[in-house]
Scaffold this motif. Structure first.
Motif, PDB file in Angstrom:
ATOM      1  N   GLY A  97       0.789  -1.228   0.000  1.00 19.93           N
ATOM      2  CA  GLY A  97       0.000   0.000   0.000  1.00 19.93           C
ATOM      3  C   GLY A  97       0.819   1.275   0.000  1.00 19.93           C
ATOM      4  N   LYS A  98       2.140   1.177  -0.036  1.00 15.69           N
ATOM      5  CA  LYS A  98       2.985   2.370  -0.007  1.00 15.69           C
ATOM      6  C   LYS A  98       3.748   2.503  -1.310  1.00 15.69           C
ATOM      7  CE  LYS A  98       3.740   2.055   4.943  1.00 15.69           C
ATOM      8  NZ  LYS A  98       4.706   1.726   5.969  1.00 15.69           N
ATOM      9  N   ARG A  99       3.902   3.735  -1.742  1.00 13.14           N
ATOM     10  CA  ARG A  99       4.695   4.014  -2.941  1.00 13.14           C
ATOM     11  C   ARG A  99       6.174   3.870  -2.585  1.00 13.14           C
ATOM     12  NH1 ARG A  99       3.735   9.145  -6.918  1.00 13.14           N
ATOM     13  NH2 ARG A  99       5.502   8.769  -8.286  1.00 13.14           N
ATOM     14  N   VAL A 100       6.888   3.076  -3.369  1.00 17.52           N
ATOM     15  CA  VAL A 100       8.296   2.795  -3.065  1.00 17.52           C
ATOM     16  C   VAL A 100       9.151   2.926  -4.317  1.00 17.52           C
ATOM     17  CG1 VAL A 100       7.815   1.244  -1.131  1.00 17.52           C
ATOM     18  CG2 VAL A 100       7.961   0.315  -3.440  1.00 17.52           C
ATOM     19  N   ASP A 101      10.425   3.129  -4.090  1.00 16.09           N
ATOM     20  CA  ASP A 101      11.417   3.101  -5.156  1.00 16.09           C
ATOM     21  C   ASP A 101      12.293   1.884  -4.874  1.00 16.09           C
ATOM     22  OD1 ASP A 101      13.091   3.642  -7.250  1.00 16.09           O
ATOM     23  OD2 ASP A 101      14.263   5.130  -6.149  1.00 16.09           O
ATOM     24  N   PRO A 102      11.876   0.705  -5.344  1.00 20.80           N
ATOM     25  CA  PRO A 102      12.587  -0.510  -4.944  1.00 20.80           C
ATOM     26  C   PRO A 102      13.995  -0.587  -5.508  1.00 20.80           C
ATOM     27  CG  PRO A 102      11.002  -1.012  -6.646  1.00 20.80           C
ATOM     28  CD  PRO A 102      10.806   0.437  -6.286  1.00 20.80           C
ATOM     29  N   LYS A 103      14.879  -1.038  -4.669  1.00 18.93           N
ATOM     30  CA  LYS A 103      16.252  -1.320  -5.083  1.00 18.93           C
ATOM     31  C   LYS A 103      16.445  -2.798  -4.792  1.00 18.93           C
ATOM     32  CE  LYS A 103      17.726   3.338  -4.451  1.00 18.93           C
ATOM     33  NZ  LYS A 103      17.826   4.316  -3.418  1.00 18.93           N
ATOM     34  N   PHE A 104      16.059  -3.624  -5.746  1.00 17.43           N
ATOM     35  CA  PHE A 104      15.981  -5.058  -5.545  1.00 17.43           C
ATOM     36  C   PHE A 104      17.319  -5.686  -5.169  1.00 17.43           C
ATOM     37  CE2 PHE A 104      12.786  -4.007  -8.822  1.00 17.43           C
ATOM     38  CZ  PHE A 104      11.646  -4.337  -8.117  1.00 17.43           C
ATOM     39  N   TRP A 105      18.406  -5.064  -5.539  1.00 13.96           N
ATOM     40  CA  TRP A 105      19.719  -5.678  -5.351  1.00 13.96           C
ATOM     41  C   TRP A 105      20.313  -5.411  -3.971  1.00 13.96           C
ATOM     42  CZ3 TRP A 105      18.356  -1.616  -8.297  1.00 13.96           C
ATOM     43  CH2 TRP A 105      18.905  -0.384  -7.986  1.00 13.96           C
ATOM     44  N   LEU A 106      19.721  -4.515  -3.185  1.00 11.54           N
ATOM     45  CA  LEU A 106      20.273  -4.190  -1.872  1.00 11.54           C
ATOM     46  C   LEU A 106      19.741  -5.140  -0.809  1.00 11.54           C
ATOM     47  CD1 LEU A 106      19.968  -0.300  -1.933  1.00 11.54           C
ATOM     48  CD2 LEU A 106      21.967  -1.692  -2.464  1.00 11.54           C
ATOM     49  N   VAL A 107      20.584  -5.420   0.191  1.00 13.88           N
ATOM     50  CA  VAL A 107      20.159  -6.303   1.279  1.00 13.88           C
ATOM     51  C   VAL A 107      18.980  -5.685   2.022  1.00 13.88           C
ATOM     52  CG1 VAL A 107      20.870  -7.380   3.437  1.00 13.88           C
ATOM     53  CG2 VAL A 107      22.428  -7.342   1.489  1.00 13.88           C
ATOM     54  N   ASP A 108      19.069  -4.414   2.351  1.00 18.09           N
ATOM     55  CA  ASP A 108      17.939  -3.731   2.973  1.00 18.09           C
ATOM     56  C   ASP A 108      17.480  -2.657   1.999  1.00 18.09           C
ATOM     57  OD1 ASP A 108      16.049  -2.465   4.444  1.00 18.09           O
ATOM     58  OD2 ASP A 108      17.418  -1.626   5.913  1.00 18.09           O
ATOM     59  N   ASN A 109      16.438  -2.965   1.232  1.00 20.35           N
ATOM     60  CA  ASN A 109      15.990  -2.023   0.206  1.00 20.35           C
ATOM     61  C   ASN A 109      14.910  -1.084   0.724  1.00 20.35           C
ATOM     62  OD1 ASN A 109      13.795  -3.684   0.301  1.00 20.35           O
ATOM     63  ND2 ASN A 109      14.078  -4.578  -1.719  1.00 20.35           N
ATOM     64  N   GLY A 110      14.827  -0.968   2.036  1.00 17.28           N
ATOM     65  CA  GLY A 110      13.889  -0.024   2.623  1.00 17.28           C
ATOM     66  C   GLY A 110      12.504  -0.607   2.849  1.00 17.28           C
ATOM     67  N   ILE A 111      12.234  -1.766   2.288  1.00 18.56           N
ATOM     68  CA  ILE A 111      10.913  -2.366   2.474  1.00 18.56           C
ATOM     69  C   ILE A 111      11.029  -3.838   2.862  1.00 18.56           C
ATOM     70  CG2 ILE A 111       9.454  -0.822   1.122  1.00 18.56           C
ATOM     71  CD1 ILE A 111      10.085  -2.367  -1.304  1.00 18.56           C
ATOM     72  N   GLY A 112      12.242  -4.272   3.173  1.00 15.78           N
ATOM     73  CA  GLY A 112      12.453  -5.590   3.743  1.00 15.78           C
ATOM     74  C   GLY A 112      12.123  -6.767   2.849  1.00 15.78           C
ATOM     75  N   ASP A 113      12.345  -6.659   1.571  1.00 19.08           N
ATOM     76  CA  ASP A 113      12.028  -7.779   0.692  1.00 19.08           C
ATOM     77  C   ASP A 113      13.261  -8.666   0.518  1.00 19.08           C
ATOM     78  OD1 ASP A 113      10.993  -9.566  -1.065  1.00 19.08           O
ATOM     79  OD2 ASP A 113      10.198  -8.089  -2.455  1.00 19.08           O
ATOM     80  N   LEU A 114      13.478  -9.529   1.500  1.00 19.70           N
ATOM     81  CA  LEU A 114      14.630 -10.412   1.489  1.00 19.70           C
ATOM     82  C   LEU A 114      14.546 -11.442   0.371  1.00 19.70           C
ATOM     83  CD1 LEU A 114      17.250 -11.116   2.938  1.00 19.70           C
ATOM     84  CD2 LEU A 114      15.946 -12.658   4.391  1.00 19.70           C
ATOM     85  N   ARG A 115      13.333 -11.803  -0.011  1.00 16.76           N
ATOM     86  CA  ARG A 115      13.157 -12.783  -1.086  1.00 16.76           C
ATOM     87  C   ARG A 115      13.785 -12.294  -2.398  1.00 16.76           C
ATOM     88  NH1 ARG A 115       7.229 -14.561  -3.078  1.00 16.76           N
ATOM     89  NH2 ARG A 115       7.166 -12.367  -3.544  1.00 16.76           N
ATOM     90  N   ALA A 116      13.616 -11.015  -2.699  1.00 13.68           N
ATOM     91  CA  ALA A 116      14.192 -10.447  -3.918  1.00 13.68           C
ATOM     92  C   ALA A 116      15.716 -10.478  -3.865  1.00 13.68           C
ATOM     93  CB  ALA A 116      13.704  -9.012  -4.113  1.00 13.68           C
ATOM     94  N   VAL A 117      16.270 -10.175  -2.705  1.00 15.92           N
ATOM     95  CA  VAL A 117      17.719 -10.165  -2.554  1.00 15.92           C
ATOM     96  C   VAL A 117      18.277 -11.580  -2.665  1.00 15.92           C
ATOM     97  CG1 VAL A 117      19.631  -9.516  -1.051  1.00 15.92           C
ATOM     98  CG2 VAL A 117      17.578  -8.117  -1.113  1.00 15.92           C
ATOM     99  N   LYS A 118      17.621 -12.536  -2.022  1.00 20.62           N
ATOM    100  CA  LYS A 118      18.072 -13.926  -2.095  1.00 20.62           C
ATOM    101  C   LYS A 118      18.022 -14.445  -3.529  1.00 20.62           C
ATOM    102  CE  LYS A 118      16.629 -16.787   1.121  1.00 20.62           C
ATOM    103  NZ  LYS A 118      15.742 -17.439   2.117  1.00 20.62           N
ATOM    104  N   ALA A 119      17.009 -14.042  -4.291  1.00 18.41           N
ATOM    105  CA  ALA A 119      16.895 -14.466  -5.691  1.00 18.41           C
ATOM    106  C   ALA A 119      18.057 -13.912  -6.510  1.00 18.41           C
ATOM    107  CB  ALA A 119      15.565 -13.996  -6.279  1.00 18.41           C
ATOM    108  N   ALA A 120      18.386 -12.647  -6.314  1.00 15.49           N
ATOM    109  CA  ALA A 120      19.498 -12.040  -7.046  1.00 15.49           C
ATOM    110  C   ALA A 120      20.820 -12.684  -6.640  1.00 15.49           C
ATOM    111  CB  ALA A 120      19.538 -10.532  -6.783  1.00 15.49           C
ATOM    112  N   TYR A 121      20.978 -12.957  -5.356  1.00 12.87           N
ATOM    113  CA  TYR A 121      22.208 -13.583  -4.861  1.00 12.87           C
ATOM    114  C   TYR A 121      22.383 -14.980  -5.460  1.00 12.87           C
ATOM    115  CZ  TYR A 121      25.622 -15.455  -1.557  1.00 12.87           C
ATOM    116  OH  TYR A 121      26.730 -16.037  -1.001  1.00 12.87           O
ATOM    117  N   ALA A 122      21.307 -15.770  -5.462  1.00 11.70           N
ATOM    118  CA  ALA A 122      21.357 -17.134  -6.009  1.00 11.70           C
ATOM    119  C   ALA A 122      21.666 -17.102  -7.503  1.00 11.70           C
ATOM    120  CB  ALA A 122      20.043 -17.861  -5.746  1.00 11.70           C
ATOM    121  N   PHE A 123      21.051 -16.176  -8.234  1.00 15.46           N
ATOM    122  CA  PHE A 123      21.284 -16.075  -9.677  1.00 15.46           C
ATOM    123  C   PHE A 123      22.727 -15.646  -9.946  1.00 15.46           C
ATOM    124  CE2 PHE A 123      20.398 -13.947 -13.917  1.00 15.46           C
ATOM    125  CZ  PHE A 123      20.312 -15.138 -14.608  1.00 15.46           C
ATOM    126  N   GLN A 124      23.221 -14.672  -9.180  1.00 20.37           N
ATOM    127  CA  GLN A 124      24.600 -14.220  -9.364  1.00 20.37           C
ATOM    128  C   GLN A 124      25.586 -15.355  -9.073  1.00 20.37           C
ATOM    129  OE1 GLN A 124      26.959 -11.835  -6.506  1.00 20.37           O
ATOM    130  NE2 GLN A 124      26.694 -10.190  -8.024  1.00 20.37           N
TER     131      GLN A 124
END
Length: 169
Positions: A97-124
């Motif tokens: 419900g909040k407008r965000v500027d997601p930074k999917f590659w950061l560990v703490d992207n301001g909205i706590g989406d660890l799933r996105a970070v883990k996906a990028a880490y696994a792919f890398q």
């Protein structure tokens, strides 16, 4: 990549590889199962031609398939939970419900989406293990899109320690 002249046969092989990769990638985005199966069938036909006519190995074909699988899974998890929306020309992301500027590659992207970070880490990690962005035949066929190069450059310095600290797998 060293510069060398690509023959007509190699050029056609590269075009077929690109088409096969396109059909495989499309199969992840199609909603109707029948269309997804059709797209995979087309990729299989091209796969057979690449092996029979152009001497590609099954390992090379499997690597293209695995890249498509892993990239699709990375994108699914990376964007999970975000809704891209907007009013006319301005597009933005909404999460919880909040407008965000997601930074999917950061560990703490301001909205706590660890799933996105883990996906990028696994792919890398997989990219580094396979070295696909350094394979001449993949580069010549233009199979590595810019987003894949971008993931390869993400910095996860300290990420393993964060996972251990919070007992996250």
């Amino acid at each position: 990549m060293t510069e060398r002249k690509i023959t007509g046969k190699e050029k056609y092989k590269n075009e077929l590889l690109k088409k096969m990769e396109g059909f495989l990638s499309d199969s992840y985005h199609l909603i109707v199962p029948y269309e997804s199966e059709q797209s995979r069938d087309e990729a299989y036909k091209i796969e057979c031609e690449l092996i029979e006519r152009y001497g590609m190995s099954q390992e090379q074909i499997d690597l293209v398939k695995e890249m498509c699988d892993r990239f699709a899974e990375y994108n699914r998890l990376k964007h999970g939970g975000y809704c891209l929306t907007g009013n006319g020309e301005e597009g933005y992301c909404i999460k919880n419900g909040k407008r965000v500027d997601p930074k999917f590659w950061l560990v703490d992207n301001g909205i706590g989406d660890l799933r996105a970070v883990k996906a990028a880490y696994a792919f890398q990690t997989w990219l580094k293990k396979t070295g696909i962005t350094k394979l001449d035949w993949m580069l010549e066929a233009d199979l590595i899109c810019p987003a894949i190069f971008k993931v390869e450059e993400y910095s996860f310095e300290g990420f393993e320690e964060v996972l251990k600290e919070f007992n996250i797998e």
